[in-house]
Structures are given as C-alpha cells and as structure tokens.
Enzyme design. Structure first.
Site, PDB file in Angstrom:
ATOM      1  N   PHE A 142       0.767  -1.242   0.021  1.00 35.77           N
ATOM      2  CA  PHE A 142      -0.131   0.006   0.032  1.00 35.77           C
ATOM      3  C   PHE A 142       0.962   1.136   0.051  1.00 35.77           C
ATOM      4  O   PHE A 142       1.827   1.414   0.938  1.00 35.77           O
ATOM      5  CB  PHE A 142      -1.024  -0.060   1.356  1.00 35.77           C
ATOM      6  CG  PHE A 142      -1.738   1.340   1.123  1.00 35.77           C
ATOM      7  CD1 PHE A 142      -2.920   1.201   0.221  1.00 35.77           C
ATOM      8  CD2 PHE A 142      -1.649   2.478   1.690  1.00 35.77           C
ATOM      9  CE1 PHE A 142      -3.820   2.447   0.222  1.00 35.77           C
ATOM     10  CE2 PHE A 142      -2.326   3.598   1.646  1.00 35.77           C
ATOM     11  CZ  PHE A 142      -3.723   3.639   0.696  1.00 35.77           C
ATOM     12  N   ASP A 193       9.157   3.165   2.256  1.00 36.82           N
ATOM     13  CA  ASP A 193       8.140   3.889   2.565  1.00 36.82           C
ATOM     14  C   ASP A 193       7.668   3.878   4.017  1.00 36.82           C
ATOM     15  O   ASP A 193       7.263   2.856   4.650  1.00 36.82           O
ATOM     16  CB  ASP A 193       6.770   3.248   1.630  1.00 36.82           C
ATOM     17  CG  ASP A 193       5.569   3.986   1.936  1.00 36.82           C
ATOM     18  OD1 ASP A 193       5.644   4.922   2.808  1.00 36.82           O
ATOM     19  OD2 ASP A 193       4.493   3.959   0.876  1.00 36.82           O
ATOM     20  N   LYS A 239       2.008  11.210   7.029  1.00 35.83           N
ATOM     21  CA  LYS A 239       1.178  11.144   8.244  1.00 35.83           C
ATOM     22  C   LYS A 239       1.673  11.862   9.742  1.00 35.83           C
ATOM     23  O   LYS A 239       1.406  13.046   9.612  1.00 35.83           O
ATOM     24  CB  LYS A 239       1.039   9.598   8.674  1.00 35.83           C
ATOM     25  CG  LYS A 239       0.422   8.782   7.474  1.00 35.83           C
ATOM     26  CD  LYS A 239      -0.262   7.351   7.628  1.00 35.83           C
ATOM     27  CE  LYS A 239      -1.254   6.999   6.568  1.00 35.83           C
ATOM     28  NZ  LYS A 239      -0.665   5.970   5.695  1.00 35.83           N
TER      29      LYS A 239
HETATM   30  C1  LIG Z   1      -0.893   6.136   4.303  1.00 33.56           C
HETATM   31  C2  LIG Z   1       0.066   5.627   3.577  1.00 33.56           C
HETATM   32  C3  LIG Z   1       0.335   6.102   2.068  1.00 33.56           C
HETATM   33  C4  LIG Z   1      -0.483   7.253   1.432  1.00 33.56           C
HETATM   34  O1  LIG Z   1      -0.567   8.454   2.220  1.00 33.56           O
HETATM   35  P1  LIG Z   1      -1.604   9.635   2.062  1.00 33.56           P
HETATM   36  O2  LIG Z   1      -1.465  10.756   2.952  1.00 33.56           O
HETATM   37  O3  LIG Z   1      -3.001   8.889   2.121  1.00 33.56           O
HETATM   38  O4  LIG Z   1      -1.446   9.855   0.423  1.00 33.56           O
HETATM   39  C5  LIG Z   1       1.496   5.909   1.469  1.00 33.56           C
HETATM   40  N1  LIG Z   1       2.142   4.755   1.980  1.00 33.56           N
HETATM   41  C6  LIG Z   1       1.875   3.982   3.198  1.00 33.56           C
HETATM   42  C7  LIG Z   1       2.722   2.861   3.832  1.00 33.56           C
HETATM   43  C8  LIG Z   1       0.826   4.386   4.073  1.00 33.56           C
HETATM   44  O5  LIG Z   1       0.534   4.091   5.201  1.00 33.56           O
END
Ligand SMILES: *Cc1c(COP(=O)(O)O)cnc(C)c1O
Length: 404
Positions: free
Chosen positions: A142, A227, A256
């Site tokens: 994700f 990520d 986040k």
């Molecule tokens: C939430 C998340 C994203 C995307 O972030 P947004 O601010 O919703 O675009 C990307 N990678 C990971 C691992 C995430 O948990």
C-alpha cells in the site's frame, strides 16, 4: 440547534462520494488518546488516523505552533523563500540523518515524487536507457491512491477499472529476498517497499530479510526506497522502522505523523544524489514546503522526541502485544505487532473483523478492520500503561464473543 447524528449521516450519504464505509460514529472533539462523539461519548482512539495522530489529538504545542504561524504567514509558494523551510530541512535532516529533503503534502505525493526521482537518477546517474527504468515493488503493497501508485497495487478493489496504468513496475512477494535477486535487471533503478506492510494487515517480514535486501540493492546499484509513511516517526518503537533491521534506506518517505495530524505534510529524504538530480522547474508543488506546513512539522517532530513518545511506543507496544497474546479466545488466529503498530487476525470462522470493531465501539474503543479478518490497533504514542490495560480489558471482552 445543531444537526442530529442521523441528519449528518444522511447528508454525508447524499452528497459525498461513497469511497469510504466509516464506523457509525460522528466525532467532534479530541484530546490525547481520546475522541468524543457528538453525543458526548468518549472513545480511546486505536487507529490514530492510520498513524497520522501519533502525537495525540490536538497536541497543545503543535496547535500553538500552527496558530502562531497561521497568524504570520501561511503560503508563499516556492517562487519565493520562506523563513520556515530552511529550519524544517535542518531539523528533519538532523533527526533522520538524511542529506537531502523534498517537501510534499500527502503520502502518495511523496511516493510519486520518489518514483520520479529514482527514475531520473536511473537515467542520469546509473545510465539506464531512456524510458526503460524498472522499479520493483511487493505484492499486497500500500503506497497510496494516485494513479501511478494504484497501477502497481495487487488489490482488485484498489486497481479495478482505474486503468490503463503506467508501465515500469515489477511485483514480487514481500519477505522473499531470493525473489528480489531474481527480479533485478540492469534497468532496475529502485526497490520500493514498506518495512512492515500496514494496510495488508501489519505483516512483519522474516528476520534478516531487510539485511539481504540492503545487500542486494547495494550490490546491484539499486536504490532502496523505504515507505515509512506509516511505520516511521516512532510508530514501531524506533524513530524509523529500518532501525529494527540495522539498515539504512537510500530514500525514505515520511508523511502522516510528520504533522501530528494537523495538516498534510510529507517528505522524501535521501542519503545520496537521488534528489540531487532534480533541477529547477522539473518537479514541484504549490503547497509543498509552505511555512505553515514547516512550522507544524517542526513542532510535531520536536514533541515526538522531547516528550519521549518513541520510547513510550516501545514500552507500551510491548505491553499491549503481550496483553493481546494473553487473551485466550477461539476467535484469535494470530496477534502480531512491533511497537504500537499491532494487529489481531481472527479465524475466518469467527466472522468479519468489522463486527468486532463495531462491538468495540460499544465498549469505548475505536479500531479499524482491514482485509475482512484483521483488526488493526495503532493508538497515539502518548498512551499510558493504565490506558493500555483498560483497552486490553475491552478487547478481551469482545474477542471472547462470537460474531460469526
Ligand atoms: C497512508 C500511506 C500512504 C499514503 O499516504 P496519503 O497521505 O494517504 O496519500 C502511503 N504509504 C503508506 C505505507 C501509507 O500507510
């Protein structure tokens, strides 16, 4: 008179795109680990907006920084300098040990920016023929919801009827270093991966996986892009989840909790010349690096460290995990987690995780299901032992019931 919950839900349903299916609670206020609904009921937030509110709801110091900055200057665009950006760069680089920073807004934008940057690096530094760059990603990943990113998702809901998608991605299983070795070609520019797969249900890779990944990437001149949008900034009990693995990424993505939930702030961090390939006019964002975002992020990083939240995530995470493991319930298939990134996977026969989350709401706990059978638990990093113990009592009560 303010509108009733029923009215608010009906209005949302009438005007809003139905791209979410929220638990039926309408929240109006938050403080620390707690949120309150419009009827005055209090809940322990065990989602923290998918880890964006790690510092706790409405943290007073982040709030003060935001209000103070909002009174002075909010947006200049990058056409001009602002007096917060340099300080943000300096502080995030010092915190994470990075050399270069690219500020963006949402997490998905940070991922897109990393993809663009590693491709450019591939062509201009590694010498990959133009248009041939390959990026390896993992199944069940994700990385956000933009078109570029959903194109290499393996989830049918995420991809379905959104194509055609951009080429240049290869998908391998998560946790399988041999698969990475086989997938690398001379045109591979990067391996993009989550240290722990969050949305997939808090999937922790086998020990030693990332050490092997690091070696393979180094040996093949492939950029390791971690990520850490969800795992980073203390969530797993260390500043970055890579520290559990004893490795360093070439490119790290944060988002986040970088703003403590006040405002979308994300960043691409790199330890080498990846971001150095970007020249004026080649990439940008109207809001990226704006002074309000920088002031908020600076305060969000500061309280994380000054208030011991990372250590607390390690301590309370261990307590929470052990407490969940101690619950004797036939509904539980597996409990897993690192720091305060936890999940309870239910036996398929136990019924859908959503039913358990709805029942938890009745006990004053807000948690979120993921993938039918998994309850994800990620409270703010300011949670106390007493609050963990109270939460565990509620989980024990609900998990010993049968909602099949
Ligand atoms: C939430 C998340 C994203 C995307 O972030 P947004 O601010 O919703 O675009 C990307 N990678 C990971 C691992 C995430 O948990």
């Amino acid at each position: 008179m303010s509108p009733s919950v029923v009215d608010l839900l009906a209005t949302e349903a009438r005007f809003g795109a139905h791209n979410y299916q929220p638990i039926g609670v309408v929240l109006t206020r938050g403080e620390g680990v707690w949120v309150w609904d419009t009827e005055g009921n209090r809940y322990l937030d065990c989602l923290s907006a998918y880890s964006a509110v790690s510092q706790g709801h409405c943290h007073p110091k982040i709030l003060a920084a935001m209000v103070e900055q909002a009174h002075r200057l909010t947006l200049t665009s990058r056409a001009f300098h602002n007096d917060q950006l340099a300080l943000f760069y300096e502080e995030i680089a010092a915190l994470t040990g990075s050399h270069k920073v690219l500020p963006m807004n949402s997490g998905a934008e940070a991922v897109e920016s990393a993809i663009k940057s590693v491709r450019k690096w591939g062509y201009e530094v590694k010498g990959v023929p133009d248009g041939q760059a390959e990026i390896i990603v993992c199944a069940d990943n994700f990385h956000g919801r933009t078109l570029g990113v959903v194109g290499f998702s393996t989830d049918a809901e995420t991809r379905g009827h959104f194509g055609p998608f951009a080429p240049g991605f290869r998908i391998i299983p998560f946790g399988d270093a041999a698969a990475l070795e086989q997938a690398i070609t001379p045109n591979t520019v990067a391996f993009l991966v989550e240290p722990i797969q969050g949305e997939a249900g808090v999937i922790i890779p086998p020990a030693g996986y990332f050490a092997s990944v690091r070696e393979l990437c180094t040996a093949n001149n492939v950029m390791l892009v971690l990520d850490e949008i969800q795992t980073g900034l203390g969530r797993t009990g260390k500043l970055l989840a890579e520290q559990h693995e004893g490795i360093e990424a070439d490119v790290t993505l944060l988002g986040k909790a970088l703003s403590g939930g006040f405002y979308p702030v994300s960043a691409v961090l790199s330890n080498n010349d990846v971001l150095g390939t970007l020249r004026p006019g080649q990439h940008g964002s109207t809001f990226g690096g704006n002074p309000l975002a920088c002031a908020v992020a600076r305060a969000a990083m500061r309280v994380l460290v000054e208030e011991g939240m990372i250590e607390n995530a390690a301590t309370q995470g261990a307590r929470f995990l052990q407490g969940l493991k101690d619950i004797r319930a036939n509904t539980i298939r597996e409990v897993r987690g690192r720091g305060l990134m936890l999940a309870v996977e239910l036996h398929p026969e136990a019924g859908r995780a959503r039913r358990y989350c709805e029942a938890l709401q009745g006990k004053g706990i807000l948690a979120k299901d993921t993938h039918e059978h998994t309850i994800r638990i990620a409270p703010p990093l300011v949670i106390t032992s007493d609050q963990v113990d109270w939460a565990l009592e509620q989980f024990a009560t609900i998990l010993t019931q049968d909602f099949s």
